[in-house]
Design an enzyme around this catalytic site. Structure first.
Site, PDB file in Angstrom:
ATOM      1  N   ASP A  13       6.975  -6.067  -3.276  1.00  0.00           N
ATOM      2  CA  ASP A  13       8.282  -5.421  -3.416  1.00  0.00           C
ATOM      3  C   ASP A  13       8.192  -3.945  -3.798  1.00  0.00           C
ATOM      4  OD1 ASP A  13       9.389  -7.905  -2.860  1.00  0.00           O
ATOM      5  OD2 ASP A  13       9.453  -8.459  -4.977  1.00  0.00           O
ATOM      6  N   LYS A  16       7.576  -1.582   0.911  1.00  0.00           N
ATOM      7  CA  LYS A  16       6.800  -1.532   2.159  1.00  0.00           C
ATOM      8  C   LYS A  16       7.714  -1.451   3.377  1.00  0.00           C
ATOM      9  CE  LYS A  16       4.846  -5.388   0.924  1.00  0.00           C
ATOM     10  NZ  LYS A  16       5.288  -5.484  -0.482  1.00  0.00           N
ATOM     11  N   GLY A  40       9.897 -10.327   1.833  1.00  0.00           N
ATOM     12  CA  GLY A  40      11.270  -9.865   2.050  1.00  0.00           C
ATOM     13  C   GLY A  40      11.226  -8.352   2.082  1.00  0.00           C
ATOM     14  N   HIS A  41      11.382  -7.784   3.258  1.00  0.00           N
ATOM     15  CA  HIS A  41      11.267  -6.323   3.423  1.00  0.00           C
ATOM     16  C   HIS A  41      12.639  -5.756   3.764  1.00  0.00           C
ATOM     17  CE1 HIS A  41       6.682  -6.807   4.354  1.00  0.00           C
ATOM     18  NE2 HIS A  41       7.030  -7.269   3.175  1.00  0.00           N
ATOM     19  N   GLN A 224       3.365  -8.753   0.534  1.00  0.00           N
ATOM     20  CA  GLN A 224       2.911  -8.928  -0.858  1.00  0.00           C
ATOM     21  C   GLN A 224       2.164  -7.678  -1.350  1.00  0.00           C
ATOM     22  OE1 GLN A 224       2.091 -11.994   1.359  1.00  0.00           O
ATOM     23  NE2 GLN A 224       4.254 -12.291   0.990  1.00  0.00           N
TER      24      GLN A 224
HETATM   25  P1  GDP Z   1       8.963  -4.684   0.088  1.00  0.00           P
HETATM   26  O1  GDP Z   1       8.860  -6.160  -0.073  1.00  0.00           O
HETATM   27  O2  GDP Z   1       7.747  -3.975  -0.377  1.00  0.00           O
HETATM   28  O3  GDP Z   1       9.362  -4.277   1.481  1.00  0.00           O
HETATM   29  O4  GDP Z   1      10.132  -4.218  -0.887  1.00  0.00           O
HETATM   30  P2  GDP Z   1      11.598  -4.905  -1.028  1.00  0.00           P
HETATM   31  O5  GDP Z   1      12.416  -4.520   0.145  1.00  0.00           O
HETATM   32  O6  GDP Z   1      11.458  -6.352  -1.341  1.00  0.00           O
HETATM   33  O7  GDP Z   1      12.101  -4.221  -2.367  1.00  0.00           O
HETATM   34  C1  GDP Z   1      12.220  -2.842  -2.496  1.00  0.00           C
HETATM   35  C2  GDP Z   1      13.680  -2.505  -2.842  1.00  0.00           C
HETATM   36  O8  GDP Z   1      13.771  -1.176  -3.258  1.00  0.00           O
HETATM   37  C3  GDP Z   1      14.615  -2.644  -1.646  1.00  0.00           C
HETATM   38  O9  GDP Z   1      15.876  -3.028  -2.109  1.00  0.00           O
HETATM   39  C4  GDP Z   1      14.661  -1.206  -1.098  1.00  0.00           C
HETATM   40  O10 GDP Z   1      15.862  -0.931  -0.395  1.00  0.00           O
HETATM   41  C5  GDP Z   1      14.584  -0.412  -2.364  1.00  0.00           C
HETATM   42  N1  GDP Z   1      13.920   0.896  -2.255  1.00  0.00           N
HETATM   43  C6  GDP Z   1      12.856   1.270  -1.492  1.00  0.00           C
HETATM   44  N2  GDP Z   1      12.490   2.536  -1.760  1.00  0.00           N
HETATM   45  C7  GDP Z   1      13.330   2.978  -2.717  1.00  0.00           C
HETATM   46  C8  GDP Z   1      13.452   4.213  -3.444  1.00  0.00           C
HETATM   47  O11 GDP Z   1      12.690   5.156  -3.277  1.00  0.00           O
HETATM   48  N3  GDP Z   1      14.452   4.290  -4.368  1.00  0.00           N
HETATM   49  C9  GDP Z   1      15.306   3.266  -4.617  1.00  0.00           C
HETATM   50  N4  GDP Z   1      16.237   3.430  -5.535  1.00  0.00           N
HETATM   51  N5  GDP Z   1      15.221   2.090  -3.956  1.00  0.00           N
HETATM   52  C10 GDP Z   1      14.245   1.950  -3.027  1.00  0.00           C
HETATM   53  P1  IMO Z   2       6.875  -8.850  -0.270  1.00  0.00           P
HETATM   54  O1  IMO Z   2       6.175  -8.775   1.066  1.00  0.00           O
HETATM   55  C1  IMO Z   2       6.815 -10.252  -4.382  1.00  0.00           C
HETATM   56  C2  IMO Z   2       4.891 -14.126  -5.128  1.00  0.00           C
HETATM   57  C3  IMO Z   2       5.790 -15.264  -5.581  1.00  0.00           C
HETATM   58  C4  IMO Z   2       4.820 -16.029  -6.461  1.00  0.00           C
HETATM   59  C5  IMO Z   2       3.497 -15.877  -5.724  1.00  0.00           C
HETATM   60  C6  IMO Z   2       3.146 -17.075  -4.831  1.00  0.00           C
HETATM   61  O2  IMO Z   2       8.359  -8.856  -0.166  1.00  0.00           O
HETATM   62  O3  IMO Z   2       6.341  -7.825  -1.200  1.00  0.00           O
HETATM   63  P2  IMO Z   2       4.063 -17.910  -2.482  1.00  0.00           P
HETATM   64  O4  IMO Z   2       5.418 -18.369  -2.069  1.00  0.00           O
HETATM   65  O5  IMO Z   2       3.537 -16.763  -1.690  1.00  0.00           O
HETATM   66  O6  IMO Z   2       3.065 -19.032  -2.560  1.00  0.00           O
HETATM   67  O7  IMO Z   2       4.250 -17.398  -4.007  1.00  0.00           O
HETATM   68  O8  IMO Z   2       3.627 -14.725  -4.919  1.00  0.00           O
HETATM   69  N1  IMO Z   2       5.305 -13.475  -3.871  1.00  0.00           N
HETATM   70  C7  IMO Z   2       5.882 -12.262  -3.807  1.00  0.00           C
HETATM   71  N2  IMO Z   2       6.281 -11.431  -4.785  1.00  0.00           N
HETATM   72  N3  IMO Z   2       6.930  -9.888  -3.095  1.00  0.00           N
HETATM   73  C8  IMO Z   2       6.521 -10.712  -2.100  1.00  0.00           C
HETATM   74  O9  IMO Z   2       6.497 -10.324  -0.799  1.00  0.00           O
HETATM   75  C9  IMO Z   2       5.999 -11.982  -2.432  1.00  0.00           C
HETATM   76  N4  IMO Z   2       5.528 -13.027  -1.729  1.00  0.00           N
HETATM   77  C10 IMO Z   2       5.100 -13.927  -2.612  1.00  0.00           C
HETATM   78  O10 IMO Z   2       6.910 -14.786  -6.289  1.00  0.00           O
HETATM   79  O11 IMO Z   2       4.679 -15.370  -7.696  1.00  0.00           O
HETATM   80 MG    MG Z   3       9.917  -7.748  -0.886  1.00  0.00          MG
END
Ligand code: GDP
Ligand code: IMO
Ligand code: MG
Length: 430
Positions: A13, A16, A40-41, A224
């Site tokens: 999170d 990415k 979840g991207h 991840q």
């Molecule tokens: P990922 O799993 O690495 O793709 O990240 P996620 O999408 O799960 O979580 C990142 C969250 O931060 C999302 O809600 C993005 O929209 C948000 N986000 C990404 N870059 C920035 C930033 O520079 N500033 C802020 N405030 N939010 C951001």
């Molecule tokens: P993105 O790509 C954050 C975490 C779960 C749990 C552990 C194992 O959005 O960054 P799993 O279901 O993979 O067996 O769970 O890994 N986890 C993540 N945490 N971002 C993710 O993906 C994750 N995918 C799995 O919360 O701790």
């Molecule tokens: Mg994510």
């Protein structure tokens, strides 16, 4: 010009999705190479928000090829649902814009049930998985009894595969006192979904090889983060795949030299979803503030993410393990307005100082962070698009992070929006 792999350098999170989407403007192909719909991207493009789990973040741009590599575990029902959801948002997805590796392993309903049953049985010791069946599906793949995408095209083979798989699973279910799974029903369900998956099945290694020879630019999208890697992460509180850059090659059938630049996506503070050690966690007002301002709720499960200060020890370790060339520093804006900001620069465990996180679960659990404190800034960095618009104190914080992790900032992200991204160095230029 070179190909780029994007990985998370903390516990996922990091942003990415946003960065892959931004970079994909200048890529021809975007490839997922590990994980599954545990990812979840999030992409924010003007008024539109896309949440992608299995589809590569390049799909929203017309004319790009999305690839789901052999290293990904695919829940065919989840994939079809996601394709329909994204199509409803006006994105066109067809076999010309998406290829799925014929040798990728499938996640079946039995994997999801087992994932959830195990978590329930672990009680307080639970890993906090996403409950998507990721771990059990990878176990079956390594156990050489997985059903793969190619099996969907061959009814006799599919029956054989399902029978082999259920010998294992039905014995397990019996032990747990659960009902066995019907082979007939599972085969019927797979035969029903097959026509929606098979048009996309292809020879991914060959598609990528031809693309490279034709001089196409490839972007590899990790899921991840390094600290969730099954070997290099905080085991056993990890996911069940390799999340390191090398997986970009093996998870798609590309040679190691096909990746020229490693970009580590790094949040300006730290978050984690699920259980496991988190030395710089702030289970207090600071943590709540970061969570609120950073909207730290899981994209997949909606769970509140645990929040804490930037842990430079952890990120430096991820940089070394992953051979990271440069980072995209994200969510700097979330720190706006804080009086002071702390950075973890070492650990103390049983009276001894560590400059890395040791592998032992017991030692990790006892790691106490050693902090350095920096001044915060009052100005807003939200949406900044030029380095010159950043307050001097914010630049000082960025420079200190670069120094501590011994890796330069290539990109800086200042909001969820696609275009609020500052380029310091072009990853595609190597
Ligand atoms: P990922 O799993 O690495 O793709 O990240 P996620 O999408 O799960 O979580 C990142 C969250 O931060 C999302 O809600 C993005 O929209 C948000 N986000 C990404 N870059 C920035 C930033 O520079 N500033 C802020 N405030 N939010 C951001
Ligand atoms: P993105 O790509 C954050 C975490 C779960 C749990 C552990 C194992 O959005 O960054 P799993 O279901 O993979 O067996 O769970 O890994 N986890 C993540 N945490 N971002 C993710 O993906 C994750 N995918 C799995 O919360 O701790
Ligand atoms: Mg994510």
């Amino acid at each position: 010009m070179t190909n780029v792999v994007v990985i998370g350098s903390q516990w996922g999170d990091e942003g990415k999705g946003k960065i892959v989407d931004w970079l994909s403007e200048r890529a021809d192909i975007v490839v997922r190479f590990q994980g599954g719909h545990n990812a979840g991207h999030t992409l924010v493009i003007g008024e539109k928000v896309f949440k992608l789990s299995l589809l590569p973040s390049g799909v929203v741009r017309p004319g790009k090829l999305g690839v789901i590599g052999n290293g990904v575990v695919i829940d065919p029902w989840a994939l079809v649902e996601e394709m329909e959801r994204i199509r409803a948002d006006g994105v066109s997805i067809d076999p010309a814009s998406l290829v799925i590796a014929e040798n990728a392993a499938l996640i079946l309903p039995v994997h999801r049930s087992l994932d959830r049953a195990r978590e329930a049985a672990r009680g307080d010791g639970k890993i906090g998985t996403t409950g998507r069946g990721i771990g059990p599906a990878y176990e079956d793949k390594v156990g050489r009894r997985a059903v793969r995408v190619c099996d969907l095209a061959d009814p006799a083979m599919l029956r054989q595969r399902v029978a082999d798989l259920l010998v294992h699973h039905n014995a397990l279910l019996k032990g747990l006192g659960d009902e066995p799974v019907s082979a007939e029903q599972l085969v019927a369900d797979l035969e029903e979904i097959a026509p929606k998956i098979l048009p996309y099945a292809g020879v991914v290694w060959q598609v990528l090889d031809e693309a490279r020879r034709a001089g196409k630019r490839i972007l590899y999208e990790g899921a991840q983060g390094v600290m969730l890697d099954v070997d290099h992460g905080t085991y056993p509180f990890v996911t069940s795949s390799h999340t390191v850059p090398g997986q970009g090659a093996s998870g798609s059938g590309s040679g190691p030299k096909s990746i020229g630049y490693v970009l580590g996506i790094t949040k300006a503070y730290t978050t984690r979803v699920g259980s496991g050690p988190f030395p710089t966690e702030q289970d207090n007002e600071v943590g709540r503030l970061l969570g609120e301002r950073g909207r730290e709720f899981g994209t997949v499960t909606g769970r509140a993410r645990r929040c804490g200060w930037f842990d430079a020890v952890l990120v430096r370790q991820a940089m070394r393990v992953g051979g990271v060339d440069g980072i995209a520093l994200t969510k700097l804006d979330v720190l706006d307005g804080l009086d002071e900001i702390k950075i973890g620069i070492g650990y103390e465990i049983d009276g001894r100082r560590y400059d890395h996180l040791p592998a032992s679960q017991a030692l990790q659990a006892r790691a106490e962070p050693i902090y350095e404190t920096m001044a915060g800034w009052k100005e807003s960095t939200y949406g900044a698009r030029r380095w010159a618009d950043l307050p001097a104190t914010a630049i000082k914080y960025i420079r200190r992070i670069e120094e501590l992790i011994d890796t330069p900032v290539a990109l800086l992200s200042t909001s969820p929006e696609r275009e609020d991204t500052i380029r310091v160095r072009d990853p595609f230029e190597g």
